[in-house]
Write a protein that holds these residues in place. Structure first.
Motif, PDB file in Angstrom:
ATOM      1  N   ARG A 131       0.831  -1.201   0.000  1.00  9.60           N
ATOM      2  CA  ARG A 131       0.000   0.000   0.000  1.00  9.60           C
ATOM      3  C   ARG A 131       0.863   1.248   0.000  1.00  9.60           C
ATOM      4  O   ARG A 131       2.027   1.228   0.389  1.00  9.60           O
ATOM      5  CB  ARG A 131      -0.954   0.005   1.198  1.00  9.60           C
ATOM      6  N   HIS A 168      -3.476   3.831  -1.344  1.00 10.18           N
ATOM      7  CA  HIS A 168      -3.444   3.212  -2.677  1.00 10.18           C
ATOM      8  C   HIS A 168      -2.921   1.793  -2.506  1.00 10.18           C
ATOM      9  O   HIS A 168      -1.737   1.574  -2.235  1.00 10.18           O
ATOM     10  CB  HIS A 168      -2.542   4.022  -3.607  1.00 10.18           C
ATOM     11  N   MET A 170      -2.018  -1.989  -3.845  1.00 15.91           N
ATOM     12  CA  MET A 170      -1.561  -2.578  -5.111  1.00 15.91           C
ATOM     13  C   MET A 170      -1.068  -3.999  -4.860  1.00 15.91           C
ATOM     14  O   MET A 170      -0.605  -4.331  -3.772  1.00 15.91           O
ATOM     15  CB  MET A 170      -0.452  -1.719  -5.716  1.00 15.91           C
ATOM     16  N   GLU A 173      -0.692  -8.460 -10.517  1.00 17.31           N
ATOM     17  CA  GLU A 173      -1.884  -8.782 -11.298  1.00 17.31           C
ATOM     18  C   GLU A 173      -1.843 -10.221 -11.780  1.00 17.31           C
ATOM     19  O   GLU A 173      -0.806 -10.735 -12.191  1.00 17.31           O
ATOM     20  CB  GLU A 173      -1.973  -7.832 -12.489  1.00 17.31           C
ATOM     21  N   CYS A 215     -12.810  -3.830  -6.201  1.00 17.47           N
ATOM     22  CA  CYS A 215     -11.641  -3.222  -6.839  1.00 17.47           C
ATOM     23  C   CYS A 215     -11.419  -3.773  -8.234  1.00 17.47           C
ATOM     24  O   CYS A 215     -12.096  -4.693  -8.682  1.00 17.47           O
ATOM     25  CB  CYS A 215     -10.382  -3.458  -5.993  1.00 17.47           C
ATOM     26  N   SER A 248      -5.655  -4.895 -10.272  1.00 19.41           N
ATOM     27  CA  SER A 248      -4.311  -4.772  -9.696  1.00 19.41           C
ATOM     28  C   SER A 248      -4.167  -3.625  -8.716  1.00 19.41           C
ATOM     29  O   SER A 248      -3.193  -3.610  -7.956  1.00 19.41           O
ATOM     30  CB  SER A 248      -3.279  -4.575 -10.806  1.00 19.41           C
ATOM     31  N   THR A 249      -5.079  -2.664  -8.667  1.00 21.23           N
ATOM     32  CA  THR A 249      -4.974  -1.546  -7.735  1.00 21.23           C
ATOM     33  C   THR A 249      -6.346  -1.200  -7.183  1.00 21.23           C
ATOM     34  O   THR A 249      -7.384  -1.565  -7.758  1.00 21.23           O
ATOM     35  CB  THR A 249      -4.399  -0.294  -8.420  1.00 21.23           C
ATOM     36  N   CYS A 250      -6.309  -0.471  -6.040  1.00 20.34           N
ATOM     37  CA  CYS A 250      -7.561  -0.042  -5.425  1.00 20.34           C
ATOM     38  C   CYS A 250      -7.242   1.096  -4.457  1.00 20.34           C
ATOM     39  O   CYS A 250      -6.179   1.086  -3.803  1.00 20.34           O
ATOM     40  CB  CYS A 250      -8.221  -1.205  -4.678  1.00 20.34           C
ATOM     41  N   ASP A 251      -8.141   2.067  -4.354  1.00 18.56           N
ATOM     42  CA  ASP A 251      -7.969   3.208  -3.448  1.00 18.56           C
ATOM     43  C   ASP A 251      -8.994   3.107  -2.331  1.00 18.56           C
ATOM     44  O   ASP A 251     -10.205   2.921  -2.574  1.00 18.56           O
ATOM     45  CB  ASP A 251      -8.145   4.529  -4.187  1.00 18.56           C
ATOM     46  N   GLN A 275       1.750   4.077 -12.037  1.00 13.40           N
ATOM     47  CA  GLN A 275       2.263   2.712 -12.056  1.00 13.40           C
ATOM     48  C   GLN A 275       3.379   2.582 -11.025  1.00 13.40           C
ATOM     49  O   GLN A 275       4.400   3.248 -11.118  1.00 13.40           O
ATOM     50  CB  GLN A 275       2.786   2.357 -13.447  1.00 13.40           C
ATOM     51  N   TYR A 276       3.154   1.720 -10.031  1.00 19.72           N
ATOM     52  CA  TYR A 276       4.117   1.533  -8.940  1.00 19.72           C
ATOM     53  C   TYR A 276       4.831   0.196  -9.086  1.00 19.72           C
ATOM     54  O   TYR A 276       4.286  -0.777  -9.604  1.00 19.72           O
ATOM     55  CB  TYR A 276       3.400   1.573  -7.586  1.00 19.72           C
TER      56      TYR A 276
END
Length: 799
Positions: A333, A347, A349, A352, A384, A387-390, A463-464
């Protein structure tokens, strides 16, 4: 020159020998071919000379130990282990240095490195007896003539164990190249009972013939198996690919290779696995390292012990399924700073699951305070993406749970800790550096013991990437080139995490300076002013240390000057000359230069031209002003009033030759009939009228004449009197020719101009000093009319 000299010598030798009792000299054998590495002997007949002889090879003396005298008429030259391609040998007389004879030789080689394989013409069947015998070899050809005229033959040598073999040697294949294929139906008869057999290769030309060394071949060592003709790929219960294939009918132990490849963005990755099959065993292998939901291509080949590999089988493509054990979420996160209300955005992550997976996946984030035993806590669920979610949280500590469902069935679950605002466990003193496109990160860990550190980094904020390290340093690689990265380091301990500490933004690689653009070039006669700018669309460009201006003429040397500003004046240039110039920006990482630009220096100094132009303009303005003033004054002068000729009268002016005691007057030309005209002003007439009215006499006229001695100068008549008074009868008797008549205008009004006529005899008058004399009017003399301007007699002017 050597062949011509040799020819002359050979022609001369018979004459010499004829004089010596018809004895001859020569060298033999002539023009022979010798196998490379063999020995040969050359004879020299010395009957024509009585001295010793010596040998030369390609015009170079040879060692005397190579030759020996057999008898008085022959000398033998022995050559061992010949390796030269060709050579010319000559026998010389030691006394006269004459050539007694010569010969040439060429070497040839044997065929070598013979190899044969037994192959199948039809690769689709299960195998059986081979149908082809393919043999290859190497042979060094030492001349272009031999290259096109060598014929090869593969010769079968009948084995010693065979009792039914016909001839001891049999040519089984002919070729003009260094490979030969035997394609016969009875090939299996030659390889009787799969026992060893022997072959040799013959090379033959019109001049020589040679044989290779014999080679004994084991059929099982040269048999190239038929490629696996049936390959299939299925899945194991653990969702791993299983490859199966059929082997050749040859019932011997063989080795097989399974090749599988995967296409990626970086290229095609390829792996090979080995598998050994015992006699009559079918092929089967599980690919345990295949990734889930990926496209793979499989192929198989096999070979007997010491035999060549078969061809690869036809490729098979297979999509692997998702294996639960392959799922590694690597949940992490990124926590933002709280707003004024203490709310924070997290955020979340994770890695994926490949999009090639055919199943349906659902991702859910569950947010809960860290102390789960607290009653009355409401759990919040968030649906979500892949691959990501807030997620929004307050200033308290929380734990976030990620749940992944596959076809509505739980696949995997993971959680991550979000620290409270009051927690202070974090790293310090982060330092970053770059090396060949990689970023090196170092930091100082907290005093408390930790399990490791998590480093997350991004170049665009969307993109992290993140990686875990157990040390206080890490190397970030596979980065975007020339991109600025934000890096955060967070300590890990137990099931919790500390607060992240962000390092200063750093570029993965600092590039060359930005584009240099010359904005202006101001050229003068002996100098030029250059200005430029540096612009770049990339953030990670090198900081310019200095600029170098390169300039010069087309034929002259290139000059340069280094400065620190974006403007420079070039001096000591040649007038009226074309120059080229470009600017190079230099940084610690490289250089960038502008496009070349041309300019022409002026012939004269533009400042001088400007000064002359300004001075000329001022001069023109002054001249125009002066001309205007003169025009105004001239106009004023032209507009001054002209006296009315009608108010004046004319009279004779006496003219006599100069006499003693008398005043002389020059005649004045006048277009009238009279030579002399007398001008009467209005004032004079007024005075005369007054005098006559008072009973004046001639003395008064004399006084009047004395008062105005010059009849050409008279007071201005009074312009107020429209009609001048007529002179009195007693003033002076008028001549019959003298008349004063007013001229009439066309409309009948009186004209202001009088009719002026001259009398032949002017009136006589007395004077105190001068006496008027009557002068006879000269012929062809035109009297002049005198006009008097009004400003000649201003009021109040004293005469």
């Amino acid at each position: 020159m050597y062949p011509l000299q040799a020819l002359c010598i050979l022609v001369a030798i018979p004459s010499i020998c004829k004089g010596q009792q018809e004895n001859t000299c020569n060298v033999f054998p002539k023009d022979q071919y010798i196998e490379t590495g063999s020995d040969t002997e050359i004879f020299c007949q010395t009957s024509c000379v009585h001295s010793k002889v010596f040998w030369t090879q390609n015009n170079r003396p040879m060692n005397e130990s190579l030759s020996r005298t057999i008898n008085s008429s022959h000398t033998l030259l022995t050559l061992r282990n010949l390796t030269l391609h060709s050579a010319t040998l000559q026998c010389h007389s030691a006394e006269t240095q004459h050539v007694l004879g010569g010969t040439t030789f060429r070497t040839y080689t044997k065929p070598s490195n013979i190899s044969c394989i037994l192959d199948y013409k039809n690769q689709a069947g299960p195998g059986g007896a081979p149908q082809l015998l393919i043999c290859t070899w190497k042979h060094e050809i030492r001349s272009s003539f031999e290259q096109n005229n060598v014929n090869y033959s593969v010769i079968w040598l009948c084995p010693s164990y065979s009792t039914s073999c016909g001839p001891q040697r049999e040519i089984i294949c002919n070729s003009s190249v260094t490979t030969c294929t035997l394609e016969k139906a009875d090939l299996s008869d030659k390889i009787h009972l799969w026992k060893n057999f022997t072959i040799i290769v013959r090379a033959k030309t019109a001049a020589w013939e040679t044989y290779s060394k014999s080679i004994e071949l084991n059929p099982y060592h040269i048999l190239k198996l038929i490629r696996p003709w049936h390959v299939e790929v299925t899945s194991t219960p653990s969702d791993k690919p299983l490859v199966k294939w059929n082997r050749s009918l040859v019932s011997k132990k063989c080795h097989c290779q399974i090749k599988y490849s995967k296409a990626t963005n970086e290229g095609t990755l390829e792996w090979v696995k080995n598998k050994t099959l015992n006699s009559k065993k079918k092929g089967e292998e599980t690919i345990t390292d295949a990734e889930s939901c990926s496209y793979y291509t499989f192929a198989v080949r096999c070979a007997l012990e010491k035999a060549p590999w078969s061809d690869w089988s036809l490729e098979k493509t297979f999509v692997t399924k998702l294996h639960k054990g392959d799922v590694r979420l690597r949940l992490w996160r990124k926590v933002t700073e709280p707003d004024k209300n203490g709310a924070r955005k997290v955020h979340v992550m994770w890695t994926e699951i490949p999009s090639t997976c055919q199943d349906k996946f659902t991702y859910t984030i569950k947010r809960t305070p860290y102390q789960e035993h607290v009653s009355g806590v409401n759990l919040t669920y968030t649906l979500c993406g892949s691959s990501t979610c807030d997620v929004d949280v307050n200033e308290d500590a929380h734990r976030l749970y990620l749940t992944v469902l596959q076809n509505e069935v739980l696949l995997v679950e993971d959680s991550v800790y979000v620290p409270a605002m009051g927690e202070s466990l974090q790293v310090t003193d982060i330092q970053t550096s770059t090396h060949e496109g990689d970023i090196l990160v170092k930091w100082k860990g907290p005093v408390q013991p930790v399990n490791g550190y998590m480093i997350d980094y991004t170049h665009n904020g969307n993109q992290y990437h993140w990686k875990e390290s157990k040390y206080t340093n890490a190397k970030l690689f596979a980065l975007q080139d020339m991109k600025p990265y934000n890096i955060t380091v967070t300590p890990l301990f137990g099931e919790k995490t500390g607060r992240g500490t962000q390092a200063l933004q750093i570029c993965s690689r600092v590039g060359d300076p930005g584009n240099v653009n010359i904005t202006s070039v101001l050229a003068y006669d002996k100098s030029a002013s250059i200005s430029w700018t540096v612009k770049s669309q990339e953030t990670c460009t090198g900081v310019v240390v200095n600029y170098t201006i390169f300039y010069g003429t087309q034929k002259g040397p290139q000059l340069n000057v280094t400065v620190n500003s974006t403007k420079q004046e070039l001096k000591d240039l040649n007038p009226d000359t074309q120059y080229s110039v470009y600017v190079q920006a230099t940084s610690l990482t490289g250089t960038t230069k502008s496009s070349e630009r041309f300019f022409m220096t002026k012939r004269f100094d533009p400042k001088l031209v400007t000064s002359l132009s300004v001075c000329g303009s001022i001069t023109i303005v002054l001249v125009l002003c002066l001309g205007l003033c003169c025009a105004i004054q001239w106009k004023k002068y032209k507009e001054k009033p002209v006296p009315n000729p009608g108010l004046s009268s004319v009279a004779w002016w006496p003219w006599t030759s100069p006499q003693k005691g008398m005043c002389s007057f020059q005649p004045i030309s006048n277009p009238s009939e009279s030579l002399y005209d007398r001008v009467y002003t209005e004032e004079t007439q007024r005075t005369s009228t007054t005098s006559l009215a008072a009973g004046g006499n001639g003395n008064q006229a004399s006084e009047q004449t004395e008062r105005y001695p010059d009849p050409g100068v008279a007071p201005v008549p009074d312009i107020q009197n429209e009609k001048p008074p007529e002179p009195a009868n007693d003033q002076q008797p008028s001549s019959p020719g003298e008349s004063t008549v007013l001229l009439s205008s066309e409309n009948g009004l009186f004209s202001p101009y009088r009719s002026q006529s001259s009398l032949e005899t002017p009136p006589t008058g007395t004077s105190k000093q001068c006496k008027r004399l009557l002068v006879k009017q000269q012929e062809k003399t035109t009297p002049a009319t005198v006009y008097v301007t009004l400003d000649m007699f201003k009021q109040g002017h004293s005469w």
